[in-house]
Design a protein around this motif. Structure first.
Motif, PDB file in Angstrom:
ATOM      1  N   ASP A  92       0.867  -1.175   0.000  1.00  0.00           N
ATOM      2  CA  ASP A  92       0.000   0.000   0.000  1.00  0.00           C
ATOM      3  C   ASP A  92       0.908   1.231   0.000  1.00  0.00           C
ATOM      4  N   LYS A  93       0.325   2.414  -0.052  1.00  0.00           N
ATOM      5  CA  LYS A  93       1.123   3.640  -0.154  1.00  0.00           C
ATOM      6  C   LYS A  93       2.083   3.821   1.014  1.00  0.00           C
ATOM      7  N   GLY A  94       1.606   3.540   2.227  1.00  0.00           N
ATOM      8  CA  GLY A  94       2.449   3.694   3.411  1.00  0.00           C
ATOM      9  C   GLY A  94       3.615   2.724   3.403  1.00  0.00           C
ATOM     10  N   GLU A  95       3.361   1.477   3.047  1.00  0.00           N
ATOM     11  CA  GLU A  95       4.429   0.483   2.974  1.00  0.00           C
ATOM     12  C   GLU A  95       5.448   0.861   1.906  1.00  0.00           C
ATOM     13  N   PHE A  96       4.959   1.361   0.775  1.00  0.00           N
ATOM     14  CA  PHE A  96       5.866   1.786  -0.291  1.00  0.00           C
ATOM     15  C   PHE A  96       6.746   2.940   0.175  1.00  0.00           C
ATOM     16  N   GLN A  97       6.165   3.901   0.876  1.00  0.00           N
ATOM     17  CA  GLN A  97       6.952   5.033   1.372  1.00  0.00           C
ATOM     18  C   GLN A  97       8.006   4.567   2.372  1.00  0.00           C
ATOM     19  N   ASN A  98       7.643   3.643   3.269  1.00  0.00           N
ATOM     20  CA  ASN A  98       8.617   3.091   4.218  1.00  0.00           C
ATOM     21  C   ASN A  98       9.739   2.361   3.489  1.00  0.00           C
ATOM     22  N   PHE A  99       9.379   1.586   2.470  1.00  0.00           N
ATOM     23  CA  PHE A  99      10.378   0.862   1.678  1.00  0.00           C
ATOM     24  C   PHE A  99      11.305   1.850   0.972  1.00  0.00           C
ATOM     25  N   ARG A 100      10.720   2.863   0.386  1.00  0.00           N
ATOM     26  CA  ARG A 100      11.505   3.882  -0.322  1.00  0.00           C
ATOM     27  C   ARG A 100      12.468   4.588   0.630  1.00  0.00           C
ATOM     28  N   ASN A 101      11.997   4.928   1.821  1.00  0.00           N
ATOM     29  CA  ASN A 101      12.865   5.571   2.812  1.00  0.00           C
ATOM     30  C   ASN A 101      14.016   4.663   3.223  1.00  0.00           C
ATOM     31  N   ALA A 102      13.714   3.378   3.448  1.00  0.00           N
ATOM     32  CA  ALA A 102      14.759   2.426   3.842  1.00  0.00           C
ATOM     33  C   ALA A 102      15.812   2.290   2.746  1.00  0.00           C
ATOM     34  N   ILE A 103      15.373   2.224   1.506  1.00  0.00           N
ATOM     35  CA  ILE A 103      16.320   2.110   0.386  1.00  0.00           C
ATOM     36  C   ILE A 103      17.168   3.375   0.269  1.00  0.00           C
ATOM     37  N   SER A 104      16.565   4.528   0.449  1.00  0.00           N
ATOM     38  CA  SER A 104      17.309   5.795   0.379  1.00  0.00           C
ATOM     39  C   SER A 104      18.385   5.865   1.453  1.00  0.00           C
ATOM     40  N   GLU A 105      18.046   5.422   2.661  1.00  0.00           N
ATOM     41  CA  GLU A 105      19.029   5.417   3.751  1.00  0.00           C
ATOM     42  C   GLU A 105      20.168   4.458   3.453  1.00  0.00           C
ATOM     43  N   LEU A 106      19.848   3.272   2.960  1.00  0.00           N
ATOM     44  CA  LEU A 106      20.897   2.309   2.616  1.00  0.00           C
ATOM     45  C   LEU A 106      21.773   2.826   1.483  1.00  0.00           C
ATOM     46  N   ALA A 107      21.170   3.440   0.501  1.00  0.00           N
ATOM     47  CA  ALA A 107      21.934   3.982  -0.624  1.00  0.00           C
ATOM     48  C   ALA A 107      22.910   5.051  -0.148  1.00  0.00           C
ATOM     49  N   ALA A 108      22.471   5.886   0.774  1.00  0.00           N
ATOM     50  CA  ALA A 108      23.349   6.939   1.307  1.00  0.00           C
ATOM     51  C   ALA A 108      24.538   6.335   2.051  1.00  0.00           C
ATOM     52  N   LEU A 109      24.303   5.249   2.767  1.00  0.00           N
ATOM     53  CA  LEU A 109      25.387   4.588   3.507  1.00  0.00           C
ATOM     54  C   LEU A 109      26.413   3.946   2.584  1.00  0.00           C
ATOM     55  N   HIS A 110      25.987   3.556   1.397  1.00  0.00           N
ATOM     56  CA  HIS A 110      26.856   2.805   0.484  1.00  0.00           C
ATOM     57  C   HIS A 110      27.201   3.578  -0.787  1.00  0.00           C
ATOM     58  N   LYS A 111      27.043   4.901  -0.777  1.00  0.00           N
ATOM     59  CA  LYS A 111      27.239   5.661  -2.013  1.00  0.00           C
ATOM     60  C   LYS A 111      28.679   5.682  -2.505  1.00  0.00           C
ATOM     61  N   ASN A 112      29.654   5.457  -1.636  1.00  0.00           N
ATOM     62  CA  ASN A 112      31.066   5.487  -2.043  1.00  0.00           C
ATOM     63  C   ASN A 112      31.701   4.102  -2.037  1.00  0.00           C
ATOM     64  N   GLU A 113      30.923   3.098  -2.348  1.00  0.00           N
ATOM     65  CA  GLU A 113      31.441   1.725  -2.366  1.00  0.00           C
ATOM     66  C   GLU A 113      32.562   1.587  -3.403  1.00  0.00           C
ATOM     67  N   PRO A 114      33.661   0.925  -3.037  1.00  0.00           N
ATOM     68  CA  PRO A 114      34.748   0.749  -4.009  1.00  0.00           C
ATOM     69  C   PRO A 114      34.383  -0.230  -5.137  1.00  0.00           C
ATOM     70  N   PHE A 115      33.426  -1.128  -4.889  1.00  0.00           N
ATOM     71  CA  PHE A 115      33.005  -2.109  -5.896  1.00  0.00           C
ATOM     72  C   PHE A 115      31.494  -1.986  -6.094  1.00  0.00           C
ATOM     73  N   PRO A 116      31.048  -1.040  -6.924  1.00  0.00           N
ATOM     74  CA  PRO A 116      29.616  -0.762  -7.050  1.00  0.00           C
ATOM     75  C   PRO A 116      28.786  -1.917  -7.609  1.00  0.00           C
ATOM     76  N   GLU A 117      29.425  -2.929  -8.195  1.00  0.00           N
ATOM     77  CA  GLU A 117      28.696  -4.081  -8.735  1.00  0.00           C
ATOM     78  C   GLU A 117      28.473  -5.175  -7.688  1.00  0.00           C
ATOM     79  N   SER A 118      29.161  -5.084  -6.560  1.00  0.00           N
ATOM     80  CA  SER A 118      29.077  -6.110  -5.511  1.00  0.00           C
ATOM     81  C   SER A 118      27.741  -6.032  -4.782  1.00  0.00           C
TER      82      SER A 118
END
Length: 82
Positions: free
Chosen positions: A36-62
């Motif tokens: 539902d919309k709320g679950e999607f927003q929570n999922f989107r927020n979680a992915i955004s936070e994870l992406a920010a933590l891993h934005k400078n990964e030395p192996f972006p394909e891993s």
């Protein structure tokens, strides 16, 4: 029967929303989720936070980014490029 409105589409997957029930369907690779919309927003927020933590990964394909699901035995895994 759902009538879908395309919110996003690319070679890796899509996000569509049912015009009747408003649930959102997200497909990525071999995975599809319906939320539902709320679950999607929570999922989107979680992915955004994870992406920010891993934005400078030395192996972006891993595939070293894991996201747990409500099922303890199932996790989603992504690379920072994904």
């Amino acid at each position: 029967m759902c009538d879908f409105k395309i919110l996003h589409h690319c070679e890796k997957g899509y996000v569509v929303q049912c015009e009747r029930c408003e649930h959102i369907q997200l497909a990525f690779g071999t995975t599809m989720m319906v939320m539902d919309k709320g679950e999607f927003q929570n999922f989107r927020n979680a992915i955004s936070e994870l992406a920010a933590l891993h934005k400078n990964e030395p192996f972006p394909e891993s595939k070293n980014i894991t996201l747990p699901t409500p099922c303890r035995q199932v996790h989603l895994v992504f690379s920072s490029k994904e």
